[in-house]
Scaffold this active site. Structure first.
Site, short mmCIF file in Angstrom:
data_model
loop_
_atom_site.label_atom_id
_atom_site.label_comp_id
_atom_site.label_asym_id
_atom_site.label_seq_id
_atom_site.Cartn_x
_atom_site.Cartn_y
_atom_site.Cartn_z
N LYS A 117 14.98 37.67 40.54
CA LYS A 117 14.74 36.33 40.01
C LYS A 117 16.01 35.50 39.97
O LYS A 117 16.25 34.76 39.02
CB LYS A 117 14.14 36.43 38.61
N LYS A 199 7.86 45.72 50.23
CA LYS A 199 7.16 45.84 48.95
C LYS A 199 6.07 44.77 48.89
O LYS A 199 6.29 43.63 49.31
CB LYS A 199 8.18 45.62 47.82
N LYS A 202 3.42 38.71 46.28
CA LYS A 202 2.79 37.42 46.57
C LYS A 202 3.72 36.54 47.40
O LYS A 202 3.30 35.89 48.35
CB LYS A 202 2.43 36.74 45.25
#
Ligand code: TRP
Length: 333
Positions: A117, A199, A202
C-alpha cells in the site's frame, strides 16, 4: 457442546476463487460440526479504505451474498457486521495495552500489506496509520469477543492468529483466566494463484469472481498463462507450470486425463481452455443461482444480517462483561 468457530472477510470487493477455495469452501463444510460465527469485517476494511466508505458499505451486502451463495447457511451459522458490535471496539482498546508498537511493526502480514500500500502509506513505515498498524489488535478482539476456538483462514492470516494468542496469554496472565487461546485451521488449497501466475488480486485483474458471467470467465481463461515451453499443439508440456491446469485441478472431475494428455502432447492449450471454461461454468452454476435469489431478495439478506448481528452482539456483550470484571473496571450493576 460444539466448538466455536470465528472467521471473517473484509468487504472491499466481491469474492473470487481465491477466497472461495482458500477459505469459504472450508467454512461451508465446518458449519456441520462447529458453532460458527462469520464476520463481515467492515471496521477492518476501513483501516486501509478510510477514504472510501462508500466502497466498504456497498460490499457489506455483496460479501454477505457471496457467503450465502457459497453455502453458508444462516440457520446454522451466524453472519454479523463488525461495526455493529461496539464491544469489539472496547476490547480493542483494552488489548492495545498488551501489545508493543515494535511487535506490530514486525508482524509479517502487516509488513507485507503496508508495502503493498505504498500509495496509501508512502515508501516507508512513517506514513502508516495508527489504525492500520493496530488492526491485528482489533482482529484479536473479533476472535476473543466470541471466545473463538478454531479460526479457519488462509496461510496469510497465521501471523494474526499468533498475535491474538499472545494477547490472550498476556491478558490471562495479568487479569486471570478469562479468554480462550484460538487455533488456526488452514484450508487445503490455501494459495490459489491468479490466471497470470501472480498472486490473485483485484488490482491485477487476474481473478475469477464467484459472480462473473460466462463472457468474463471465457475472456479470463482464454488469456491464462500456460507452459511457455509448449509452442505447438502437440508438444508435450508440464502441467505443473500451467495456470490452466492449476484451475482444472479445482473444478474438473477428469483431472487425471487432463494431466496425462498434457504430458503426452495429446492436448492443445486452446481446447484445454475451452474444457476448463465449461467445467468452471458448471461448478459456479449452483453458486450463481443461489446468489441470484438473494440479489432479487435484498430484504432477506438484510434480515439475515440483522438477526445474525443481534445474536453476535449478545455473545460479545457477555464476554466483554467478563473481561471488565477481570480488569476491575466493572463499577455498578
Ligand atoms: N484479516 C482477515 C482478512 O483480511 C479478515 C478478518 C477480520 C478475520 N477479522 C477476522 C479473519 C477474524 C479471521 C478471524 O481476510
Amino acid at each position: 457442546m460444539k466448538k466455536r468457530i470465528l472467521s471473517g472477510m473484509r468487504p472491499t470487493g466481491k469474492l473470487h476463487l481465491g477466497h472461495y477455495f482458500g477459505a469459504l469452501e472450508n467454512w461451508v463444510k465446518l458449519q456441520e460440526d462447529y458453532d460458527c460465527f462469520f464476520e463481515i469485517a467492515d471496521v477492518q476494511a476501513l483501516t486501509d479504505n478510510y477514504d472510501n466508505p462508500a466502497k466498504v458499505r456497498e460490499n457489506v451486502r455483496e460479501v454477505t451474498m457471496d457467503y450465502l451463495a457459497a453455502g453458508i447457511d444462516p440457520k446454522r451459522a451466524t453472519i454479523f457486521i463488525q461495526s455493529m458490535i461496539p464491544e469489539i471496539a472496547e476490547l480493542t482498546v483494552f488489548y492495545s495495552n498488551l501489545v508493543t508498537v515494535s511487535r506490530l511493526y514486525r508482524n509479517p502480514t502487516v509488513k507485507t500489506e503496508a508495502k503493498q500500500k505504498k500509495a496509501l502509506f508512502g515508501q516507508d513505515a512513517e506514513g502508516i496509520t495508527y489504525g492500520f498498524l493496530g488492526y491485528p489488535v482489533s482482529q484479536a478482539a473479533d476472535i476473543t469477543a466470541f471466545k473463538g476456538e478454531v479460526i479457519p483462514v488462509g496461510e496469510d492470516q497465521l501471523p494474526l492468529i499468533e498475535q491474538c494468542r499472545e494477547i490472550v496469554r498476556k491478558f490471562n496472565h495479568i487479569y486471570g483466566d478469562t479468554l480462550v487461546e484460538p487455533e488456526a485451521l488452514l484450508s487445503e488449497n490455501t494459495r490459489i494463484k491468479g490466471l497470470d501466475g501472480n498472486k490473485m488480486s483485484k488490482s491485477l485483474n487476474n481473478a475469477i469472481y464467484l459472480s462473473d458471467n460466462e463472457e468474463a470467465i471465457t475472456k479470463k481463461i482464454m488469456g491464462a498463462v500456460t507452459d511457455p515451453s509448449k509452442l505447438k499443439k502437440d508438444d508435450p508440456a508440464n502441467p505443473e507450470v500451467c495456470m490452466v491446469y492449476s484451475y482444472q485441478k479445482l473444478v474438473n472431475p477428469e483431472i487425471d486425463k487432463v494431466c496425462s494428455e498434457c504430458k503426452a502432447g495429446k492436448r492443445g492449450c486452446v481446447g484445454c481452455k475451452r474444457e476448463l471454461i465449461q467445467c468452471m461454468l458448471d461448478y459456479l452454476k449452483p453458486i450463481q443461482e443461489k446468489r441470484k435469489y438473494y440479489e432479487e431478495h435484498p430484504e432477506i439478506v438484510d434480515q439475515i444480517l440483522k438477526e445474525g448481528t443481534e445474536k453476535a452482539r449478545k455473545e460479545a456483550a457477555h464476554v466483554t462483561n467478563e473481561v471488565k470484571d477481570h480488569m476491575l473496571i466493572h463499577y455498578f450493576e
